[in-house]
Structures are given as C-alpha cells and as structure tokens.
Design an enzyme around this catalytic site. Sequence first.
Site, PDB file in Angstrom:
ATOM      1  N   PRO A  81       0.821  -1.221   0.000  1.00 28.95           N
ATOM      2  CA  PRO A  81       0.000   0.000   0.000  1.00 28.95           C
ATOM      3  C   PRO A  81       0.852   1.267   0.000  1.00 28.95           C
ATOM      4  CG  PRO A  81      -0.679  -1.509   1.771  1.00 28.95           C
ATOM      5  CD  PRO A  81       0.610  -2.039   1.212  1.00 28.95           C
ATOM      6  N   ASP A 100      -6.473  -1.712 -27.312  1.00 26.19           N
ATOM      7  CA  ASP A 100      -7.287  -1.842 -26.120  1.00 26.19           C
ATOM      8  C   ASP A 100      -7.635  -0.485 -25.515  1.00 26.19           C
ATOM      9  OD1 ASP A 100      -8.672  -3.571 -24.534  1.00 26.19           O
ATOM     10  OD2 ASP A 100      -6.900  -4.715 -23.933  1.00 26.19           O
ATOM     11  N   ARG A 160      -0.986 -10.080 -21.028  1.00 25.54           N
ATOM     12  CA  ARG A 160      -1.792  -9.840 -22.229  1.00 25.54           C
ATOM     13  C   ARG A 160      -1.063  -8.997 -23.267  1.00 25.54           C
ATOM     14  NH1 ARG A 160      -6.704  -8.633 -21.887  1.00 25.54           N
ATOM     15  NH2 ARG A 160      -6.925  -6.735 -23.084  1.00 25.54           N
ATOM     16  N   GLU A 216       0.949  -7.034   8.451  1.00 24.12           N
ATOM     17  CA  GLU A 216       1.080  -5.572   8.341  1.00 24.12           C
ATOM     18  C   GLU A 216       2.040  -5.149   7.242  1.00 24.12           C
ATOM     19  OE1 GLU A 216      -1.902  -4.925  10.093  1.00 24.12           O
ATOM     20  OE2 GLU A 216      -0.837  -3.039   9.741  1.00 24.12           O
TER      21      GLU A 216
HETATM   22  C1  9D3 Z   1      -2.709  -0.096   9.167  1.00 22.20           C
HETATM   23  C2  9D3 Z   1      -2.506   0.418   7.846  1.00 22.20           C
HETATM   24  N1  9D3 Z   1      -2.733  -0.485   6.710  1.00 22.20           N
HETATM   25  C3  9D3 Z   1      -1.717  -0.090   5.672  1.00 22.20           C
HETATM   26  C4  9D3 Z   1      -2.313   0.884   4.715  1.00 22.20           C
HETATM   27  C5  9D3 Z   1      -2.598  -1.916   7.029  1.00 22.20           C
HETATM   28  C6  9D3 Z   1      -2.506  -2.819   5.868  1.00 22.20           C
HETATM   29  C7  9D3 Z   1      -3.570  -2.967   4.988  1.00 22.20           C
HETATM   30  C8  9D3 Z   1      -3.508  -3.849   3.936  1.00 22.20           C
HETATM   31  C9  9D3 Z   1      -1.366  -3.552   5.664  1.00 22.20           C
HETATM   32  C10 9D3 Z   1      -1.303  -4.432   4.599  1.00 22.20           C
HETATM   33  C11 9D3 Z   1      -2.368  -4.600   3.748  1.00 22.20           C
HETATM   34  C12 9D3 Z   1      -2.294  -5.577   2.641  1.00 22.20           C
HETATM   35  N2  9D3 Z   1      -2.271  -4.900   1.336  1.00 22.20           N
HETATM   36  C13 9D3 Z   1      -1.355  -5.184   0.423  1.00 22.20           C
HETATM   37  O1  9D3 Z   1      -0.535  -6.051   0.625  1.00 22.20           O
HETATM   38  C14 9D3 Z   1      -1.352  -4.446  -0.803  1.00 22.20           C
HETATM   39  C15 9D3 Z   1      -2.187  -3.394  -1.301  1.00 22.20           C
HETATM   40  C16 9D3 Z   1      -3.334  -2.738  -0.747  1.00 22.20           C
HETATM   41  O2  9D3 Z   1      -3.858  -3.021   0.341  1.00 22.20           O
HETATM   42  N3  9D3 Z   1      -3.893  -1.725  -1.473  1.00 22.20           N
HETATM   43  C17 9D3 Z   1      -3.427  -1.340  -2.684  1.00 22.20           C
HETATM   44  N4  9D3 Z   1      -2.372  -1.922  -3.230  1.00 22.20           N
HETATM   45  C18 9D3 Z   1      -1.767  -2.936  -2.537  1.00 22.20           C
HETATM   46  S1  9D3 Z   1      -0.424  -3.764  -3.062  1.00 22.20           S
HETATM   47  C19 9D3 Z   1      -0.362  -4.724  -1.733  1.00 22.20           C
END
Ligand code: 9D3
Length: 250
Positions: free
Chosen positions: A96, A176, A161, A123
């Site tokens: 994220p 596309d 793709r 996390e």
């Molecule tokens: C407490 C704060 N959160 C972080 C923003 C906790 C958290 C949420 C979701 C920690 C890890 C995750 C798992 N998400 C991913 O691994 C992830 C992800 C996503 O949640 N949103 C957008 N892109 C991605 S790429 C990997």
Amino acid sequence: MTNEVALSKFGFISIFPEMISALSDWGVTGRALREGRYSVDTIDPRDFATDRHGTVDDRPYGGGPGMVMTAPIMTAAVERAKGLLGDQAPVIAMSPQGQVVDERLLISLLKQESLIFVAGRYEGFDERFISRSVDIELSVGDIVVSGGEIPAMLVMDSLIRRIPGVLGDELSAEQDSFVDGLLDCPHYTRPEIFEGETVPSVLLSGDHARIADWRAAQSLKRTLERRPDLIAESDLSEEQGSLLARWEML
Ligand code: 9D3
C-alpha cells in the site's frame, strides 16, 4: 507504441502460492501459459522458516498491532527466486506504500526478461528487506485489500496480455481501451429488442464509416462525462468538437 517485449518469466513469492491458479488456470492467461508463452515459478516463504511451524512473521519492534514478515525469511525467498529466474530480475514488492501502477510503468516493465513479484500478508515487510532486496514497491491504488497476491496477479495479468501472441483473435493489446486514452463505446448484440429497448439504428445501418464515427463520438462523450481526467489537454481538439457536434452531443 509497443516497444521490444522481452518479458516471459515471472516469480511469485507468497505464503499462498496456490492463489496463482486464478491466473495460470483461466482465460487468456491460462491458455498463454499452456502454450508456453510465459512461465511462473512460485516460492513459498514458509519453505525458509527455521521453526517447525513455518513461521514467517514476528511482532513489530516498538509494539502495536499486527505482525511483520521477517527480513531473513523474505530475503531467502528472493534469493531462491533469483536462482530460478536470474540475478538481474527486478524484485517488485506489492505494498500500500508503493507507487500506484499505471500504463506507463507497465510498459516499461515489458523490456525485462524476468520479474519477481513479492506478495505480503499481515502488516507488511521488515523495512530492511525492502531497502536491501526490493527494486520497486507497487500499489494498485487507494483501496485496502487483505494481501499482495491479488494486486500482484492484477499487474501480472496486464503484463501477460501484452506478450506477443497472447491475445489471439481478441482485439490487440495496442487497440485496447486506455491505450488510446479514451473509454470504450457501448456494445450491443442480439436480440435487437430487449424488454422494449432497441439497438441504436446506426449500428443496424451497415454503413461502416458512419458506425466508426458514431463509436468514436460515443467514446469521447463517455470519457468527458465519466473520466474527464483522461482527456489529456483540458480542451477538446477541433476535430473532437466537430465529431460531437455531428452527433449532437455538444
Ligand atoms: C494499518 C494500515 N494499513 C496499511 C495501509 C494496514 C494494511 C492494509 C492492507 C497492511 C497491509 C495490507 C495488505 N495490502 C497489500 O498487501 C497491498 C495493497 C493494498 O492493500 N492496497 C493497494 N495496493 C496494494 S499492493 C499490496
């Protein structure tokens, strides 16, 4: 538009390696794998755990909720992936906190022969693993999901793709939607009348030049209404303006 595509090998590092079946077993990505147009090696970090439970995570220093995937185990998983795919393969960790993936980045990745995707759970990853072993951190946008597997497969699907020969009779990756920067036009098929609603008469006219013109106008109208951010230059070109005017959409 499409430059040299070298990409044909993927590594997928995940504690749920079987999730890759969503990509490898279905649709165009499944067929392309069976045809040998790309390969995927899966690596399970649990194989590198040192305890009998296969622990890959630990409690965060400083306290707080959740668990962190450890640097030694994730590093060993990447080393295994590099042994399979080559040391030059870029390591992409899904996170994220990463840069949000877009068309430009995707196209730049096609020149690599191999890519190693790392999907996290819990996390996140120990920061020392990221700084020492990860080349690119990628997000799929401002949406919270449960782990990196589906984001990694989303990116892999979009890359696969674009590998030559993967899209057969379906429209080419180059034509596309989004490649030309506009949304697609509406589509219709039989029956000609559904619950009293007819098909736009131009599509039944057999006038292929007029049909192409109508579709272009529809694409432009829908993009202006739904995704004005996609229209690069804030103003319509003169050509686009007259297209809409011809179809009385202005
Ligand atoms: C407490 C704060 N959160 C972080 C923003 C906790 C958290 C949420 C979701 C920690 C890890 C995750 C798992 N998400 C991913 O691994 C992830 C992800 C996503 O949640 N949103 C957008 N892109 C991605 S790429 C990997």
